[in-house]
Design an enzyme around this catalytic site. Structure first.
Site, PDB file in Angstrom:
ATOM      1  N   ARG A   1      -5.107 -50.181  -1.768  1.00  0.00           N
ATOM      2  CA  ARG A   1      -5.796 -49.739  -2.969  1.00  0.00           C
ATOM      3  C   ARG A   1      -4.938 -48.683  -3.664  1.00  0.00           C
ATOM      4  O   ARG A   1      -3.952 -48.198  -3.117  1.00  0.00           O
ATOM      5  CB  ARG A   1      -7.179 -49.186  -2.653  1.00  0.00           C
ATOM      6  CG  ARG A   1      -7.171 -48.205  -1.506  1.00  0.00           C
ATOM      7  CD  ARG A   1      -8.171 -47.122  -1.659  1.00  0.00           C
ATOM      8  NE  ARG A   1      -7.928 -46.330  -2.846  1.00  0.00           N
ATOM      9  CZ  ARG A   1      -7.003 -45.380  -2.931  1.00  0.00           C
ATOM     10  NH1 ARG A   1      -6.193 -45.138  -1.920  1.00  0.00           N
ATOM     11  NH2 ARG A   1      -6.874 -44.679  -4.043  1.00  0.00           N
ATOM     12  N   GLY A   2      -5.362 -48.359  -4.880  1.00  0.00           N
ATOM     13  CA  GLY A   2      -4.552 -47.533  -5.750  1.00  0.00           C
ATOM     14  C   GLY A   2      -3.803 -48.470  -6.677  1.00  0.00           C
ATOM     15  O   GLY A   2      -3.148 -49.415  -6.221  1.00  0.00           O
ATOM     16  N   ALA A   3      -3.925 -48.239  -7.979  1.00  0.00           N
ATOM     17  CA  ALA A   3      -3.366 -49.186  -8.951  1.00  0.00           C
ATOM     18  C   ALA A   3      -1.891 -49.498  -8.692  1.00  0.00           C
ATOM     19  O   ALA A   3      -1.503 -50.674  -8.642  1.00  0.00           O
ATOM     20  CB  ALA A   3      -3.585 -48.663 -10.367  1.00  0.00           C
ATOM     21  N   ARG A  16      -9.135 -58.203  -8.217  1.00  0.00           N
ATOM     22  CA  ARG A  16      -9.633 -56.926  -8.747  1.00  0.00           C
ATOM     23  C   ARG A  16      -9.545 -56.950 -10.270  1.00  0.00           C
ATOM     24  O   ARG A  16      -8.441 -56.901 -10.818  1.00  0.00           O
ATOM     25  CB  ARG A  16      -8.807 -55.733  -8.230  1.00  0.00           C
ATOM     26  CG  ARG A  16      -8.847 -55.475  -6.744  1.00  0.00           C
ATOM     27  CD  ARG A  16     -10.201 -55.056  -6.226  1.00  0.00           C
ATOM     28  NE  ARG A  16     -10.710 -53.837  -6.830  1.00  0.00           N
ATOM     29  CZ  ARG A  16     -10.373 -52.617  -6.451  1.00  0.00           C
ATOM     30  NH1 ARG A  16      -9.485 -52.419  -5.490  1.00  0.00           N
ATOM     31  NH2 ARG A  16     -10.916 -51.564  -7.034  1.00  0.00           N
ATOM     32  N   GLN A  46     -13.316 -42.412  -0.735  1.00  0.00           N
ATOM     33  CA  GLN A  46     -11.858 -42.384  -0.700  1.00  0.00           C
ATOM     34  C   GLN A  46     -11.295 -40.974  -0.828  1.00  0.00           C
ATOM     35  O   GLN A  46     -10.180 -40.703  -0.379  1.00  0.00           O
ATOM     36  CB  GLN A  46     -11.306 -43.311  -1.780  1.00  0.00           C
ATOM     37  CG  GLN A  46     -11.560 -44.772  -1.434  1.00  0.00           C
ATOM     38  CD  GLN A  46     -11.291 -45.706  -2.595  1.00  0.00           C
ATOM     39  OE1 GLN A  46     -11.005 -45.277  -3.702  1.00  0.00           O
ATOM     40  NE2 GLN A  46     -11.389 -46.992  -2.333  1.00  0.00           N
ATOM     41  N   ASP A  91      -6.970 -46.270 -13.464  1.00  0.00           N
ATOM     42  CA  ASP A  91      -6.683 -47.689 -13.271  1.00  0.00           C
ATOM     43  C   ASP A  91      -6.380 -48.403 -14.582  1.00  0.00           C
ATOM     44  O   ASP A  91      -5.727 -49.441 -14.580  1.00  0.00           O
ATOM     45  CB  ASP A  91      -7.868 -48.374 -12.585  1.00  0.00           C
ATOM     46  CG  ASP A  91      -7.920 -48.048 -11.104  1.00  0.00           C
ATOM     47  OD1 ASP A  91      -7.492 -48.894 -10.318  1.00  0.00           O
ATOM     48  OD2 ASP A  91      -8.360 -46.946 -10.738  1.00  0.00           O
ATOM     49  N   ASN A  95     -11.538 -45.095 -14.167  1.00  0.00           N
ATOM     50  CA  ASN A  95     -11.144 -44.590 -12.851  1.00  0.00           C
ATOM     51  C   ASN A  95     -12.348 -44.715 -11.927  1.00  0.00           C
ATOM     52  O   ASN A  95     -13.439 -45.128 -12.348  1.00  0.00           O
ATOM     53  CB  ASN A  95     -10.660 -43.140 -12.956  1.00  0.00           C
ATOM     54  CG  ASN A  95      -9.948 -42.668 -11.697  1.00  0.00           C
ATOM     55  OD1 ASN A  95      -9.092 -43.368 -11.165  1.00  0.00           O
ATOM     56  ND2 ASN A  95     -10.293 -41.490 -11.217  1.00  0.00           N
ATOM     57  N   LYS A  96     -12.167 -44.352 -10.683  1.00  0.00           N
ATOM     58  CA  LYS A  96     -13.229 -44.478  -9.691  1.00  0.00           C
ATOM     59  C   LYS A  96     -14.525 -43.833 -10.182  1.00  0.00           C
ATOM     60  O   LYS A  96     -14.521 -42.801 -10.831  1.00  0.00           O
ATOM     61  CB  LYS A  96     -12.774 -43.828  -8.383  1.00  0.00           C
ATOM     62  CG  LYS A  96     -13.794 -43.876  -7.255  1.00  0.00           C
ATOM     63  CD  LYS A  96     -14.151 -45.302  -6.852  1.00  0.00           C
ATOM     64  CE  LYS A  96     -12.981 -46.040  -6.285  1.00  0.00           C
ATOM     65  NZ  LYS A  96     -13.307 -47.363  -5.735  1.00  0.00           N
TER      66      LYS A  96
END
Length: 349
Positions: free
Chosen positions: A50-52, A93, A200, A241, A251-252
């Site tokens: 994970r993480g763009a 995603r 996270q 993202d 973003n999250k």
């Protein structure tokens, strides 16, 4: 940094991709092997990687490995297989633009090599994936340098989710200035929001910052207001993202709430975003598709027994959109972008 954890590793000799399974942290540091298209799709969807930027790196290396295994005689056959694999991986995603950016970049390289032999094409795709990885490390360090220029020693910093080294090639995006500052004696005091639904911030950000020797304190997401009110926060640093053409950022989930609070308490809110996350074809945040995750991630996943009565509905969006008017600046590897974003994002590109 006292320890650099490489979260995505190409094992070319064994035709596989090795990733750090981030769903097991901090309890277990385990690397897993991905060999099939479904392995990669599942790893991206289930947030094992994970993480763009890390997702983009994974997609680039994965599609190279799958092209490498294609037994074809012509470019046309190769391209047909490539397109099918690309569409499948892209479906894992919908929000992270780096996934599509990396896959599109690999496709452009494939087209550029169309007149060459199949063997040369495959080598070129390996080179392109390597370039994506190497460039990301440089990008993150550059973002960190620009962001650090806005911060002072001793600052209290609030971050959200995990925009760190395990989400990128190295350094991270919003954590990059923290790592660089740590190396230079800035003595930052970092507050990490736990970050629902997958915790996270709690599981990953605190884990990697602690390993690096950074002063980090965990807070629940709904504690952001009180630490701001108490004067413990001098700046907010978050990753991203996707950046829309008008400066809205995805973003999250929970990032927008932090931005609203920062605006109220007159605290600068900085979005650290690689150029690859800027999507000028996306006019505003209204055009960003928000991924909805399974209910179990907030009802049962982190508990021995369910925490809600059976049959209660749950709403679990993975991301939210922060309106551009709440953002002090967007920090890229090419420089710091200030409002009006609709004009200045185009200039930075």
């Amino acid at each position: 940094m006292s320890e650099v954890v490489q979260s995505v590793i190409l094992d070319d000799a064994n035709n596989s991709l090795i990733i750090l399974d981030q769903t097991l942290l901090p309890g277990e540091k385990r690397f897993i092997e991905l060999k099939t298209e479904k392995d990669v799709w599942d790893a991206i969807y289930e947030l094992k990687v994970r993480g763009a930027p890390a997702i983009g790196i994974t997609a680039a290396y994965a599609i190279y490995l799958f092209v490498k295994k294609y037994d074809v005689q012509s470019y046309e056959q190769l391209y047909e297989h490539f397109k099918k694999t690309k569409e499948y991986l892209a479906s894992s995603r919908p929000t992270a633009v780096n996934l599509f950016w990396a896959l599109n970049r690999m496709e452009e390289r494939l087209k550029k090599e169309s007149k060459n032999t199949i063997s040369v094409i495959k080598t070129a795709l390996k080179e392109e994936a390597d370039n994506i990885y190497k460039e990301d490390e440089k990008v993150c360090k550059s973002i960190g340098e620009y962001a650090l220029s806005l911060l002072k020693p001793g600052f209290g910093l609030l971050t959200h989710c995990n925009p760190g080294t395990i989400a990128t090639a190295r350094y991270g995006t919003a954590l990059a200035p923290i790592y660089l500052g740590n190396e230079r004696g800035y003595d930052f005091k970092v507050f990490a929001g736990e970050t629902r639904p997958l915790l996270q911030g709690a599981r990953l950000t605190t884990w990697e910052l602690k390993q690096a020797g950074v002063d980090v304190t965990l807070i629940c997401d709904n504690m952001a207001s009180i630490v701001m009110k108490e004067g413990k926060i001098q700046a907010v640093l978050v990753g991203c993202d996707r950046v829309a053409a008008n400066g809205d950022t995805a973003n999250k989930i929970g990032t927008s709430s932090v931005a609203i609070l920062a605006k109220y308490y007159n605290i600068p809110f900085y979005v650290c975003a690689p150029i690859s996350t800027i999507d000028l074809d996306c006019k505003s945040g209204e055009d960003i598709k928000i991924e909805i995750r399974p209910d179990k991630e907030i009802t049962t996943k982190w508990y021995t027994k369910p925490m809600v009565p059976e049959g209660v509905k749950a709403y679990n969006p993975a991301f939210d959109v922060t309106d551009e008017e709440l953002i002090t600046a967007i920090i890229t590897e090419k420089g710091i972008v200030y409002p009006p974003f609709s004009e200045n994002l185009k200039k930075i590109l």
